[in-house]
Scaffold this motif. Structure first.
Motif, PDB file in Angstrom:
ATOM      1  N   VAL A 106       0.863  -1.185   0.000  1.00 33.78           N
ATOM      2  CA  VAL A 106       0.000   0.000   0.000  1.00 33.78           C
ATOM      3  C   VAL A 106       0.898   1.234   0.000  1.00 33.78           C
ATOM      4  O   VAL A 106       1.724   1.407   0.888  1.00 33.78           O
ATOM      5  CB  VAL A 106      -0.952   0.010   1.223  1.00 33.78           C
ATOM      6  CG1 VAL A 106      -1.696   1.337   1.319  1.00 33.78           C
ATOM      7  CG2 VAL A 106      -1.936  -1.148   1.136  1.00 33.78           C
ATOM      8  N   ASP A 107       0.726   2.079  -1.010  1.00 34.60           N
ATOM      9  CA  ASP A 107       1.577   3.255  -1.169  1.00 34.60           C
ATOM     10  C   ASP A 107       0.917   4.562  -0.789  1.00 34.60           C
ATOM     11  O   ASP A 107       1.555   5.598  -0.778  1.00 34.60           O
ATOM     12  CB  ASP A 107       2.053   3.356  -2.619  1.00 34.60           C
ATOM     13  CG  ASP A 107       3.048   2.272  -2.958  1.00 34.60           C
ATOM     14  OD1 ASP A 107       4.083   2.184  -2.275  1.00 34.60           O
ATOM     15  OD2 ASP A 107       2.784   1.501  -3.896  1.00 34.60           O
ATOM     16  N   MET A 108      -0.381   4.524  -0.499  1.00 35.04           N
ATOM     17  CA  MET A 108      -1.092   5.760  -0.180  1.00 35.04           C
ATOM     18  C   MET A 108      -2.217   5.463   0.797  1.00 35.04           C
ATOM     19  O   MET A 108      -3.025   4.576   0.555  1.00 35.04           O
ATOM     20  CB  MET A 108      -1.666   6.359  -1.470  1.00 35.04           C
ATOM     21  CG  MET A 108      -2.519   7.585  -1.294  1.00 35.04           C
ATOM     22  SD  MET A 108      -1.560   8.967  -0.697  1.00 35.04           S
ATOM     23  CE  MET A 108      -2.849  10.020  -0.085  1.00 35.04           C
ATOM     24  N   THR A 109      -2.240   6.194   1.905  1.00 27.60           N
ATOM     25  CA  THR A 109      -3.360   6.110   2.828  1.00 27.60           C
ATOM     26  C   THR A 109      -4.499   6.904   2.215  1.00 27.60           C
ATOM     27  O   THR A 109      -4.312   8.053   1.818  1.00 27.60           O
ATOM     28  CB  THR A 109      -2.978   6.707   4.197  1.00 27.60           C
ATOM     29  OG1 THR A 109      -1.888   5.949   4.723  1.00 27.60           O
ATOM     30  CG2 THR A 109      -4.146   6.675   5.165  1.00 27.60           C
ATOM     31  N   THR A 110      -5.668   6.285   2.109  1.00 23.46           N
ATOM     32  CA  THR A 110      -6.791   6.982   1.503  1.00 23.46           C
ATOM     33  C   THR A 110      -7.927   7.122   2.493  1.00 23.46           C
ATOM     34  O   THR A 110      -8.177   6.246   3.298  1.00 23.46           O
ATOM     35  CB  THR A 110      -7.305   6.257   0.244  1.00 23.46           C
ATOM     36  OG1 THR A 110      -7.648   4.919   0.577  1.00 23.46           O
ATOM     37  CG2 THR A 110      -6.257   6.258  -0.842  1.00 23.46           C
ATOM     38  N   GLY A 111      -8.552   8.238   2.441  1.00 25.20           N
ATOM     39  CA  GLY A 111      -9.678   8.523   3.314  1.00 25.20           C
ATOM     40  C   GLY A 111     -10.795   9.122   2.503  1.00 25.20           C
ATOM     41  O   GLY A 111     -11.524   8.397   1.844  1.00 25.20           O
ATOM     42  N   PRO A 112     -10.890  10.462   2.467  1.00 21.97           N
ATOM     43  CA  PRO A 112     -11.973  11.094   1.724  1.00 21.97           C
ATOM     44  C   PRO A 112     -11.919  10.721   0.239  1.00 21.97           C
ATOM     45  O   PRO A 112     -10.849  10.682  -0.356  1.00 21.97           O
ATOM     46  CB  PRO A 112     -11.705  12.587   1.902  1.00 21.97           C
ATOM     47  CG  PRO A 112     -10.864  12.680   3.122  1.00 21.97           C
ATOM     48  CD  PRO A 112     -10.050  11.418   3.165  1.00 21.97           C
ATOM     49  N   LEU A 113     -13.078  10.436  -0.330  1.00 18.90           N
ATOM     50  CA  LEU A 113     -13.126  10.108  -1.756  1.00 18.90           C
ATOM     51  C   LEU A 113     -12.576  11.266  -2.569  1.00 18.90           C
ATOM     52  O   LEU A 113     -12.852  12.423  -2.300  1.00 18.90           O
ATOM     53  CB  LEU A 113     -14.562   9.803  -2.179  1.00 18.90           C
ATOM     54  CG  LEU A 113     -15.139   8.515  -1.619  1.00 18.90           C
ATOM     55  CD1 LEU A 113     -16.605   8.381  -2.019  1.00 18.90           C
ATOM     56  CD2 LEU A 113     -14.355   7.317  -2.091  1.00 18.90           C
ATOM     57  N   GLY A 114     -11.762  10.944  -3.529  1.00 19.72           N
ATOM     58  CA  GLY A 114     -11.204  11.949  -4.410  1.00 19.72           C
ATOM     59  C   GLY A 114      -9.784  12.353  -4.075  1.00 19.72           C
ATOM     60  O   GLY A 114      -9.068  12.829  -4.938  1.00 19.72           O
ATOM     61  N   GLN A 115      -9.342  12.155  -2.839  1.00 25.68           N
ATOM     62  CA  GLN A 115      -7.989  12.582  -2.501  1.00 25.68           C
ATOM     63  C   GLN A 115      -6.950  11.722  -3.208  1.00 25.68           C
ATOM     64  O   GLN A 115      -5.847  12.160  -3.461  1.00 25.68           O
ATOM     65  CB  GLN A 115      -7.762  12.580  -0.994  1.00 25.68           C
ATOM     66  CG  GLN A 115      -7.220  11.279  -0.420  1.00 25.68           C
ATOM     67  CD  GLN A 115      -6.972  11.360   1.065  1.00 25.68           C
ATOM     68  OE1 GLN A 115      -7.650  12.057   1.783  1.00 25.68           O
ATOM     69  NE2 GLN A 115      -5.991  10.621   1.517  1.00 25.68           N
ATOM     70  N   GLY A 116      -7.317  10.510  -3.553  1.00 29.74           N
ATOM     71  CA  GLY A 116      -6.369   9.592  -4.188  1.00 29.74           C
ATOM     72  C   GLY A 116      -5.891  10.064  -5.542  1.00 29.74           C
ATOM     73  O   GLY A 116      -4.728   9.888  -5.887  1.00 29.74           O
ATOM     74  N   ILE A 117      -6.768  10.672  -6.320  1.00 32.78           N
ATOM     75  CA  ILE A 117      -6.376  11.125  -7.652  1.00 32.78           C
ATOM     76  C   ILE A 117      -5.320  12.228  -7.554  1.00 32.78           C
ATOM     77  O   ILE A 117      -4.331  12.223  -8.289  1.00 32.78           O
ATOM     78  CB  ILE A 117      -7.585  11.558  -8.522  1.00 32.78           C
ATOM     79  CG1 ILE A 117      -7.166  11.800  -9.968  1.00 32.78           C
ATOM     80  CG2 ILE A 117      -8.273  12.772  -7.965  1.00 32.78           C
ATOM     81  CD1 ILE A 117      -6.796  10.574 -10.734  1.00 32.78           C
ATOM     82  N   ALA A 118      -5.490  13.146  -6.617  1.00 34.23           N
ATOM     83  CA  ALA A 118      -4.492  14.202  -6.431  1.00 34.23           C
ATOM     84  C   ALA A 118      -3.167  13.618  -5.955  1.00 34.23           C
ATOM     85  O   ALA A 118      -2.097  14.018  -6.421  1.00 34.23           O
ATOM     86  CB  ALA A 118      -5.008  15.242  -5.438  1.00 34.23           C
ATOM     87  N   ALA A 119      -3.238  12.652  -5.048  1.00 39.82           N
ATOM     88  CA  ALA A 119      -2.019  12.009  -4.553  1.00 39.82           C
ATOM     89  C   ALA A 119      -1.315  11.246  -5.678  1.00 39.82           C
ATOM     90  O   ALA A 119      -0.085  11.279  -5.790  1.00 39.82           O
ATOM     91  CB  ALA A 119      -2.350  11.081  -3.401  1.00 39.82           C
ATOM     92  N   ALA A 120      -2.083  10.544  -6.505  1.00 43.03           N
ATOM     93  CA  ALA A 120      -1.486   9.781  -7.604  1.00 43.03           C
ATOM     94  C   ALA A 120      -0.789  10.702  -8.602  1.00 43.03           C
ATOM     95  O   ALA A 120       0.309  10.394  -9.079  1.00 43.03           O
ATOM     96  CB  ALA A 120      -2.564   8.947  -8.296  1.00 43.03           C
ATOM     97  N   VAL A 121      -1.405  11.845  -8.899  1.00 49.59           N
ATOM     98  CA  VAL A 121      -0.787  12.806  -9.812  1.00 49.59           C
ATOM     99  C   VAL A 121       0.510  13.334  -9.190  1.00 49.59           C
ATOM    100  O   VAL A 121       1.539  13.421  -9.863  1.00 49.59           O
ATOM    101  CB  VAL A 121      -1.756  13.966 -10.156  1.00 49.59           C
ATOM    102  CG1 VAL A 121      -1.039  15.102 -10.875  1.00 49.59           C
ATOM    103  CG2 VAL A 121      -2.917  13.441 -10.986  1.00 49.59           C
ATOM    104  N   GLY A 122       0.470  13.656  -7.915  1.00 44.60           N
ATOM    105  CA  GLY A 122       1.679  14.123  -7.226  1.00 44.60           C
ATOM    106  C   GLY A 122       2.780  13.073  -7.236  1.00 44.60           C
ATOM    107  O   GLY A 122       3.959  13.393  -7.437  1.00 44.60           O
ATOM    108  N   MET A 123       2.416  11.826  -7.013  1.00 40.82           N
ATOM    109  CA  MET A 123       3.408  10.735  -7.051  1.00 40.82           C
ATOM    110  C   MET A 123       4.028  10.617  -8.446  1.00 40.82           C
ATOM    111  O   MET A 123       5.236  10.402  -8.576  1.00 40.82           O
ATOM    112  CB  MET A 123       2.762   9.405  -6.668  1.00 40.82           C
ATOM    113  CG  MET A 123       2.446   9.266  -5.216  1.00 40.82           C
ATOM    114  SD  MET A 123       1.582   7.684  -4.987  1.00 40.82           S
ATOM    115  CE  MET A 123       1.820   7.458  -3.230  1.00 40.82           C
TER     116      MET A 123
END
Length: 138
Positions: A106-123
């Motif tokens: 697991v490379d990203m802790t996810t909580g609120p829906l939608g935060q993952g896309i911003a994190a993935a772009v940043g990664m």
């Protein structure tokens, strides 16, 4: 064989959700073929080192799909069947939402829906920068 693994991912996910008496299987049933195809045909990971620097990262934005991700991580060898049986238990490697630095793979802790896309772009941006920096210093 592919269909058997996909159906097993679905089944494991449903079993985890049912045993935990929490969650819903919608994303596991719908997206199991996607996660299986990604890991089988596209993801560049190390089975020996889940923190290998040049690995591909999978970010699950919808934490409610964590049972599906954990089932896939079981198939690649990062988790055990015992880990899956402890889904959503306190202090387990399989909490209700994926937790980085806790669960292998697991490379990203996810909580609120939608935060993952911003994190993935940043990664992705960070990886491009990292690779360019390494190439400049060689």
């Amino acid at each position: 064989m592919d269909d058997k693994v996909i159906n097993s991912i679905k089944g494991l996910s449903i079993d985890m959700i049912k045993k935990a008496n929490s969650g819903h299987p919608g994303i596991a049933l719908g997206a199991a073929p996607i996660i299986y195809t990604l890991y089988k045909n596209h993801m560049n990971i190390s089975l020996e080192d889940d923190k290998w620097i040049s690995r591909d990262r999978f970010v699950l934005s919808g934490g409610h799909g964590s049972a599906m991700l954990y089932a896939m991580l079981y198939y690649v060898g990062y988790l055990s069947l015992e880990n899956l049986k402890k889904f959503r238990h306190i202090n387990s490697l399989t909490p209700g939402h994926p937790e980085t630095k806790l669960t292998p793979g697991v490379d990203m802790t996810t909580g609120p829906l939608g935060q993952g896309i911003a994190a993935a772009v940043g990664m992705a941006i960070a990886e491009k920068y990292y690779n360019a920096t390494l190439e400049d210093n060689s």
